[in-house]
Design a protein around this motif. Structure first.
Motif, PDB file in Angstrom:
ATOM      1  N   VAL A   1      -9.187 -27.728  -6.584  1.00 40.97           N
ATOM      2  CA  VAL A   1      -8.194 -27.272  -7.561  1.00 40.97           C
ATOM      3  C   VAL A   1      -6.841 -27.248  -6.847  1.00 40.97           C
ATOM      4  CG1 VAL A   1      -7.462 -25.394  -9.077  1.00 40.97           C
ATOM      5  CG2 VAL A   1      -9.916 -25.864  -8.755  1.00 40.97           C
ATOM      6  N   LEU A   2      -5.907 -28.026  -7.377  1.00 43.88           N
ATOM      7  CA  LEU A   2      -4.561 -28.094  -6.822  1.00 43.88           C
ATOM      8  C   LEU A   2      -3.558 -27.711  -7.899  1.00 43.88           C
ATOM      9  CD1 LEU A   2      -6.087 -31.027  -5.640  1.00 43.88           C
ATOM     10  CD2 LEU A   2      -4.286 -30.489  -4.031  1.00 43.88           C
ATOM     11  N   ILE A   3      -2.368 -27.304  -7.457  1.00 38.51           N
ATOM     12  CA  ILE A   3      -1.306 -26.908  -8.386  1.00 38.51           C
ATOM     13  C   ILE A   3      -0.036 -27.697  -8.082  1.00 38.51           C
ATOM     14  CG2 ILE A   3      -2.185 -24.574  -8.801  1.00 38.51           C
ATOM     15  CD1 ILE A   3      -0.131 -23.590  -6.685  1.00 38.51           C
ATOM     16  N   TYR A   4       0.807 -27.806  -9.088  1.00 41.38           N
ATOM     17  CA  TYR A   4       2.161 -28.324  -8.910  1.00 41.38           C
ATOM     18  C   TYR A   4       3.100 -27.135  -8.895  1.00 41.38           C
ATOM     19  CZ  TYR A   4       0.994 -33.223  -9.722  1.00 41.38           C
ATOM     20  OH  TYR A   4       0.495 -34.495  -9.611  1.00 41.38           O
ATOM     21  N   GLU A   5       3.950 -27.085  -7.851  1.00 36.17           N
ATOM     22  CA  GLU A   5       4.900 -25.986  -7.739  1.00 36.17           C
ATOM     23  C   GLU A   5       6.253 -26.559  -7.321  1.00 36.17           C
ATOM     24  OE1 GLU A   5       4.916 -21.411  -6.097  1.00 36.17           O
ATOM     25  OE2 GLU A   5       3.605 -22.839  -5.112  1.00 36.17           O
ATOM     26  N   TYR A   6       7.317 -26.036  -7.928  1.00 33.29           N
ATOM     27  CA  TYR A   6       8.652 -26.515  -7.592  1.00 33.29           C
ATOM     28  C   TYR A   6       9.025 -26.065  -6.185  1.00 33.29           C
ATOM     29  CZ  TYR A   6      13.532 -27.784  -7.904  1.00 33.29           C
ATOM     30  OH  TYR A   6      14.760 -28.350  -7.669  1.00 33.29           O
ATOM     31  N   ALA A   7       9.510 -27.006  -5.386  1.00 38.58           N
ATOM     32  CA  ALA A   7       9.949 -26.741  -4.014  1.00 38.58           C
ATOM     33  C   ALA A   7      11.448 -27.005  -3.937  1.00 38.58           C
ATOM     34  CB  ALA A   7       9.185 -27.633  -3.032  1.00 38.58           C
TER      35      ALA A   7
ATOM     36  N   GLU B   1       1.781 -12.514   7.791  1.00 36.65           N
ATOM     37  CA  GLU B   1       1.135 -13.816   7.746  1.00 36.65           C
ATOM     38  C   GLU B   1       0.993 -14.262   6.302  1.00 36.65           C
ATOM     39  OE1 GLU B   1      -2.504 -13.866  10.015  1.00 36.65           O
ATOM     40  OE2 GLU B   1      -1.468 -13.295  11.858  1.00 36.65           O
ATOM     41  N   ALA B   2       0.579 -15.492   6.126  1.00 34.93           N
ATOM     42  CA  ALA B   2       0.379 -16.059   4.797  1.00 34.93           C
ATOM     43  C   ALA B   2      -1.026 -16.638   4.711  1.00 34.93           C
ATOM     44  CB  ALA B   2       1.425 -17.134   4.522  1.00 34.93           C
ATOM     45  N   VAL B   3      -1.386 -17.051   3.508  1.00 38.54           N
ATOM     46  CA  VAL B   3      -2.708 -17.611   3.267  1.00 38.54           C
ATOM     47  C   VAL B   3      -2.559 -18.836   2.366  1.00 38.54           C
ATOM     48  CG1 VAL B   3      -3.185 -16.080   1.299  1.00 38.54           C
ATOM     49  CG2 VAL B   3      -5.079 -17.015   2.606  1.00 38.54           C
ATOM     50  N   LEU B   4      -3.362 -19.852   2.644  1.00 37.51           N
ATOM     51  CA  LEU B   4      -3.446 -21.057   1.821  1.00 37.51           C
ATOM     52  C   LEU B   4      -4.910 -21.221   1.450  1.00 37.51           C
ATOM     53  CD1 LEU B   4      -1.807 -24.473   2.338  1.00 37.51           C
ATOM     54  CD2 LEU B   4      -4.262 -24.334   2.013  1.00 37.51           C
ATOM     55  N   ILE B   5      -5.172 -21.443   0.159  1.00 38.59           N
ATOM     56  CA  ILE B   5      -6.546 -21.471  -0.335  1.00 38.59           C
ATOM     57  C   ILE B   5      -6.898 -22.873  -0.801  1.00 38.59           C
ATOM     58  CG2 ILE B   5      -8.186 -20.432  -1.959  1.00 38.59           C
ATOM     59  CD1 ILE B   5      -4.823 -18.798  -1.608  1.00 38.59           C
ATOM     60  N   VAL B   6      -8.039 -23.388  -0.340  1.00 34.92           N
ATOM     61  CA  VAL B   6      -8.593 -24.661  -0.808  1.00 34.92           C
ATOM     62  C   VAL B   6      -9.716 -24.300  -1.778  1.00 34.92           C
ATOM     63  CG1 VAL B   6      -9.690 -26.844  -0.162  1.00 34.92           C
ATOM     64  CG2 VAL B   6      -8.024 -25.765   1.393  1.00 34.92           C
ATOM     65  N   PRO B   7      -9.427 -24.259  -3.096  1.00 36.08           N
ATOM     66  CA  PRO B   7     -10.440 -23.872  -4.069  1.00 36.08           C
ATOM     67  C   PRO B   7     -11.324 -25.070  -4.453  1.00 36.08           C
ATOM     68  CG  PRO B   7      -8.196 -23.569  -4.935  1.00 36.08           C
ATOM     69  CD  PRO B   7      -8.111 -24.374  -3.693  1.00 36.08           C
ATOM     70  N   ILE B   8     -12.627 -24.805  -4.568  1.00 41.54           N
ATOM     71  CA  ILE B   8     -13.580 -25.854  -4.952  1.00 41.54           C
ATOM     72  C   ILE B   8     -14.406 -25.352  -6.128  1.00 41.54           C
ATOM     73  CG2 ILE B   8     -15.515 -27.292  -4.201  1.00 41.54           C
ATOM     74  CD1 ILE B   8     -14.475 -26.930  -1.311  1.00 41.54           C
ATOM     75  N   ILE B   9     -14.437 -26.161  -7.206  1.00 42.72           N
ATOM     76  CA  ILE B   9     -15.250 -25.844  -8.382  1.00 42.72           C
ATOM     77  C   ILE B   9     -15.850 -27.147  -8.908  1.00 42.72           C
ATOM     78  CG2 ILE B   9     -13.294 -25.967  -9.989  1.00 42.72           C
ATOM     79  CD1 ILE B   9     -14.657 -23.648 -11.542  1.00 42.72           C
ATOM     80  N   ASP B  10     -17.140 -27.133  -9.186  1.00 42.89           N
ATOM     81  CA  ASP B  10     -17.823 -28.303  -9.750  1.00 42.89           C
ATOM     82  C   ASP B  10     -17.517 -29.579  -8.961  1.00 42.89           C
ATOM     83  OD1 ASP B  10     -18.804 -26.647 -11.780  1.00 42.89           O
ATOM     84  OD2 ASP B  10     -17.055 -27.034 -13.053  1.00 42.89           O
TER      85      ASP B  10
END
Length: 183
Positions: free
Chosen positions: A61-67, A48-57
């Motif tokens: 927090v999101l990232i740019y990733e090459y697809a 299985e895989a995991v996707l994280i929705v990070p929250i700070i302040d």
């Protein structure tokens, strides 16, 4: 609802194509009404895989990733495979450290999603991460992943961003929005 349905009988499964990463299988099925069909699917991996929705302040927090599939950068949440022996939350924390440079003091599992289940057996666990602290682990990414912070109060406006399109990210956004506004 589907409990009363009879699953098709599998007569044969065989690998018909193989690459370094993927194996395509042909699956010979017979349905309860006697209809027979050959389907193709990616060979189940059992991971299985995991996707994280990070929250700070009060920000996501999101990232740019090459697809490589779309030959462009996609804005989304950190994600990755669960390693053998890891729990969902251990994998979520590791991926968060590798891709966003944070560890999490609190994590909550929201849901488990499937993606194109007619072709893939993969399952994605969606986790919200809070109480973030700086912590970076070396991951397998070939380049640093730029990150942005997006206000939680305006999180659904991400749907208007031209590079926030991937279905798992959109689903996670809605799940996190519902979870944060649960009352």
């Amino acid at each position: 609802m589907a409990k009363h349905l009879q699953k098709p009988k599998i007569h044969n499964v065989e690998a018909i194509a193989k690459s370094r990463l993927f194996t395509v299988e042909s699956v010979d099925l017979e349905f309860s009404n006697g209809a027979r069909r050959l389907y193709e699917r990616m060979q189940p991996s059992g991971r299985e895989a995991v996707l994280i929705v990070p929250i700070i302040d009060d920000h996501l927090v999101l990232i740019y990733e090459y697809a490589v599939g779309i030959e462009d950068y996609e804005l989304g949440f950190p994600k990755g495979l669960i390693d053998p022996g890891e729990t969902v939350l251990q994998a979520a924390n590791r991926e968060l450290m590798e891709e966003a440079g944070f560890g999490a003091g609190r994590m909550d599992t929201l849901s488990k999603l499937t993606m194109a289940p007619s072709y893939f057996s993969s399952k994605m666990n969606v986790v919200v991460a809070r109480e973030l602290y700086p912590k970076r682990l070396q991951g397998d990414e070939p380049e640093p992943l730029p990150q942005i912070r997006w206000p939680v109060a305006d999180m659904l406006a991400l749907l208007n961003e031209p590079d926030f399109n991937e279905a798992r990210n959109v689903s996670a956004l809605f799940l996190a929005h519902q979870w944060l506004n649960r009352g």
